[in-house]
Design an enzyme around this catalytic site. Structure first.
Site, PDB file in Angstrom:
ATOM      1  CE  LYS A 476      -3.455   2.273   2.992  1.00  0.00           C
ATOM      2  NZ  LYS A 476      -4.088   2.172   4.329  1.00  0.00           N
ATOM      3  CG  ASP A 478      -0.881   6.635   2.636  1.00  0.00           C
ATOM      4  OD1 ASP A 478      -1.464   7.456   1.916  1.00  0.00           O
ATOM      5  OD2 ASP A 478      -1.283   6.309   3.777  1.00  0.00           O
ATOM      6  CG  MET A 479       1.849  11.251  -1.945  1.00  0.00           C
ATOM      7  SD  MET A 479       1.162  12.878  -1.684  1.00  0.00           S
ATOM      8  CE  MET A 479      -0.405  12.770  -2.474  1.00  0.00           C
ATOM      9  CG  ASP A 548      -7.783   7.947   5.062  1.00  0.00           C
ATOM     10  OD1 ASP A 548      -7.419   6.855   4.584  1.00  0.00           O
ATOM     11  OD2 ASP A 548      -6.979   8.819   5.445  1.00  0.00           O
TER      12      ASP A 548
HETATM   13  C1  GLA Z   1      -3.342   7.578   5.491  1.00  0.00           C
HETATM   14  C2  GLA Z   1      -4.046   6.427   4.823  1.00  0.00           C
HETATM   15  C3  GLA Z   1      -4.607   5.503   5.880  1.00  0.00           C
HETATM   16  C4  GLA Z   1      -3.472   4.995   6.743  1.00  0.00           C
HETATM   17  C5  GLA Z   1      -2.709   6.161   7.338  1.00  0.00           C
HETATM   18  C6  GLA Z   1      -1.436   5.700   8.022  1.00  0.00           C
HETATM   19  O1  GLA Z   1      -4.222   8.396   6.161  1.00  0.00           O
HETATM   20  O2  GLA Z   1      -5.041   6.883   3.975  1.00  0.00           O
HETATM   21  O3  GLA Z   1      -5.272   4.420   5.282  1.00  0.00           O
HETATM   22  O4  GLA Z   1      -2.630   4.181   5.970  1.00  0.00           O
HETATM   23  O5  GLA Z   1      -2.323   7.107   6.349  1.00  0.00           O
HETATM   24  O6  GLA Z   1      -0.709   6.752   8.532  1.00  0.00           O
END
Ligand code: GLA
Length: 733
Positions: A476, A478-479, A548
């Site tokens: 996964k 992320d950014m 999220d």
């Molecule tokens: C972001 C992602 C979440 C999680 C957090 C972890 O907000 O969208 O799904 O992975 O970071 O810090």
């Protein structure tokens, strides 16, 4: 499908069974747009009456000629030569002039299509799936050669376009604007649909009239954004989900973009989409080339469902690259909402074990496993396992998870660093920051300067070490913040206008290298949820964390909106705990799952903490998803009733042979003494008789014309489902 060139009339006609796209050469050699829409006879010579005639205040190309650019429909218009609308490109020449004029020079037609170096793009699986036309036009004075690329696909009403600009002169110039396409439409009577939101409420459809002047959305955040998605629909006013004309434009790009419709006072629309020209300035030395991102353009006369379905098929078959392409996606369990960064190996193993018992296939360890990452103030940039939490490292943990019979996945956020990290201490010049100015932080982190190859190399090496020494099936990526103070330290002034774009090219290059090194890994992209959910990302990561916000009701809206432009199999969707972390709303586990099935499906909670009854239900849900996931993820989706307009939202997926379909309905609020509510189905075979949930038998035509009733016989109104309740109907022919 074909591309026909009428030598005498100098007209190119791209066609397949559904659409035609006709391009001509204008009197002064500029490339003109003659027709885009439903298939017409490819032998038709298309006459452009629009631009003819002498008109007051219009500037004609030559004094004596009846041709003015102001009324012309153009393919890639220039600046400064009598077309007073927006140009598609702008080139600042050494002498300070921005006046240019591209004149037709040559063309090339060939089967299939070529890739775009360093950028995501659609591709063909076999050469006969598409044909490509290149039109080469030149401005000898400025030393510009522009190649306009058009690919028509055999099986979809789709044309893909992009442009390559080459410096064929002897002096450097600066490209200050290079959009991916310009489409001039000889009709102003359209509505504009875009998909907007913010964190936690991504991609709500917004429809507005295109009135005179400008209609525009953009991102200047350094990523495509949760605020505005780089996907636009232009539709006729009476177009709905099932009928009517519409065009879709999906930019295959993940950075700053602009999409703009300029409606002029002659009844035309100029639509354009591409890299946002704001603070874009690309020096191009002699012999160098610049490629714009690609845009996917689709057309339908059969409504928005048809438009979406065509895009979904194209993306699944000709954009996604993964060993999971067109394959069922593993049902996963992610620990983020269960533990956030507060975990031990024991806690993780307990969560995973329970997941295995429930039937999940993949366990994903989220943020918090590396460096000094115990909260979001530290650790990003240091991709070395924290052995206080995981004594045997990712190597040991992944093995233990595998031994349980689960695949193992890992979270990374490779584009960022914290002030409190070894990386930043060693390389303070590796972050984007303007000299002598305060940095704006986002989630206490800074954005790494991916325009520098050494930064990307470093990340590749760190991640390679972690991944190659463990058993990792899924990443996964992320950014979690937008770019501010976009300035690259150690780059000279001349190059600062390239940084936003070079940043995203750096991201793509790291993806490319990791994909090449680990071809069996399933990548899921994420940007604080769905803040970089675009066609560009799907080329690297076939699925994306949609939001999220895991609240069931919010997900109805988010997934519904996302489905306009993106396939179901691309939407990360998980069942999380109730009350929900983001909204505090309580929903039954059944209702949360009924929404999450329409996506990649998984769980985002500690299954040890739910009731025995719910756990038994989770087991059934996973079994049900395993039996039906091909249909959920790859069936043809029909949006039936929008959650934005109806108390009862509804959509369905239908198998290719139309023998099986799954319908879901979702009721926002329970209404006492509810009136008659029926949902009309779509996409079924009218002559098949379907059993519904193993009981009632009804013909497809009746279900589509009359619909099915939302009230249940033998139930008083107060016994019917409550607020935020859903139903699933399985239809089998
Ligand atoms: C972001 C992602 C979440 C999680 C957090 C972890 O907000 O969208 O799904 O992975 O970071 O810090």
């Amino acid at each position: 499908m074909g591309i026909k060139f009428n030598e005498k009339e100098k007209q190119f006609h791209l066609f397949n069974s559904k659409i035609s796209y006709v391009i001509g050469i204008c009197l002064d050699g500029e490339i003109g747009q003659l027709y885009f829409g439903k298939r017409i006879n490819e032998n038709q010579v298309v006459l452009d009456y629009q631009s003819a005639g002498l008109r007051p205040l219009c500037c004609n190309v030559k004094e004596e000629e009846n041709y003015t650019k102001e009324l012309a429909l153009l393919e890639y218009p220039a600046f400064g030569n009598g077309d007073f609308r927006d140009p598609a490109y702008e080139v600042l020449q050494e002498n300070g002039s921005r006046v240019t004029n591209l004149v037709y020079d040559n063309y090339r037609i060939y089967d299939s299509k070529e890739g775009i170096l360093g950028l995501p793009a659609t591709y063909t699986n076999t050469d006969d799936e598409a044909q490509t036309l290149e039109i080469i036009a030149k401005d000898d004075e400025a030393g510009i050669e522009a190649t306009l690329y058009y690919t028509i696909f055999r099986d979809y009403p789709v044309i893909c376009r992009h442009v390559r600009i080459k410096n064929i002169g002897t002096k450097e110039f600066k490209i200050e604007r290079a959009l991916s396409c310009n489409l001039d439409i000889p009709d102003i009577d359209y509505e504009w649909m875009h998909f907007e939101g913010a964190w936690g409420r991504e991609r709500s459809p917004i429809t507005r009239d295109i009135s005179h002047g400008i209609t525009e959305i953009e991102s200047m955040r350094g990523h495509s954004s949760a605020n505005y998605n780089p996907f636009i629909i232009l539709k006729k006013k009476n177009t709905d989900e099932f009928k009517g004309e519409a065009m879709g434009f999906s930019l295959v790009y993940s950075g700053n973009f602009v999409a703009r419709a300029q409606a002029d006072t002659f009844g035309k629309i100029r639509f354009s989409i591409g890299i946002n020209p704001k603070w874009f300035s690309w020096p191009l030395a002699p012999q160098e080339c610049f490629d714009t991102p690609e845009v996917i353009i689709t057309y339908t006369q059969d409504g928005l469902n048809d438009l979406s379905q065509n895009l979904h098929k194209l993306m699944n078959n000709n954009l996604v690259r993964s060993c999971y392409k067109n394959k069922p996606r593993p049902i996963l369990l992610n620990n983020w909402e269960a533990t956030e960064m507060d975990f031990t190996e024991e806690k993780i193993l307990n969560i995973a074990r329970k997941g295995k018992e429930a039937g999940v296939e993949l366990f994903v360890l989220d943020d918090g496993w590396f460096g000094a990452r115990n909260d979001d103030y530290a650790g990003l940039g240091d991709w070395v396992v924290n052995t206080d939490k995981l004594p045997e490292g990712i190597t040991g943990l992944s093995k233990k998870i595998n031994d349980m019979g689960l695949k193992f996945g890992l979270w990374i956020e490779p584009e960022m660093t914290n002030e409190d990290s070894d990386m930043y201490r060693a390389h303070p010049d590796w972050v984007l920051a303007a000299p002598n100015r305060k940095r704006t932080l986002g989630r206490h982190q800074m954005v790494l300067d991916y325009s520098k190859p050494e930064v990307v190399d470093n990340l590749y090496e760190q991640l390679y070490k972690v991944i190659s020494t463990a058993s990792i099936d899924y990443i996964k990526w992320d950014m979690n913040r937008s770019i501010t103070e976009c300035f690259s330290q150690n780059h000279d002034a001349r190059e600062q206008g390239t940084i936003y774009h070079k940043y995203i090219l750096g991201v793509y290059s790291l993806y490319e290298r990791l994909k090449a090194a680990f071809p069996n890994i399933l990548f899921e992209s994420c940007a604080s949820g769905g803040a970089r959910f675009d066609a560009g990302m799907l080329y690297y990561a076939p699925q994306a964390w949609t939001s999220d916000d895991t609240d069931g009701y919010e997900r109805v809206k988010i997934q519904y909106g996302t489905s306009f432009g993106y396939p179901i199999a691309s939407m990360g969707s998980h069942v999380s705990a109730s009350p929900n972390l983001q909204t505090g709303r309580s929903m039954k586990i059944k209702d949360r799952a009924n929404i999450a099935y329409f996506g990649t499906f998984g769980y985002e909670l500690d299954l040890n903490e739910i009731s025995e009854e719910d756990f038994a239900e989770v087991k059934e849900q996973i079994k049900f998803m395993k039996e039906n996931r091909e249909l959920f993820q790859y069936g043809t989706i029909y949006r039936l009733q929008s959650p934005f307009d109806h108390n009862i939202a509804s959509w369905m997926v239908v198998s290719e042979d139309k023998k099986k379909a799954i319908l879901t309905t979702y009721k926002k609020e329970n209404v006492p003494n509810m009136g008659i509510e029926k949902v009309k189905l779509a996409g079924l075979n009218p002559d098949y008789q379907y059993t519904i949930n193993g009981k009632a038998q009804m013909y497809g035509d009746y279900l589509m014309e009359a619909g099915i009733s939302m009230s249940e016989k033998n139930k008083f109104w107060f016994e019917s489902d409550g607020d935020h309740s859903s139903r699933i109907y399985i239809l089998e022919a």
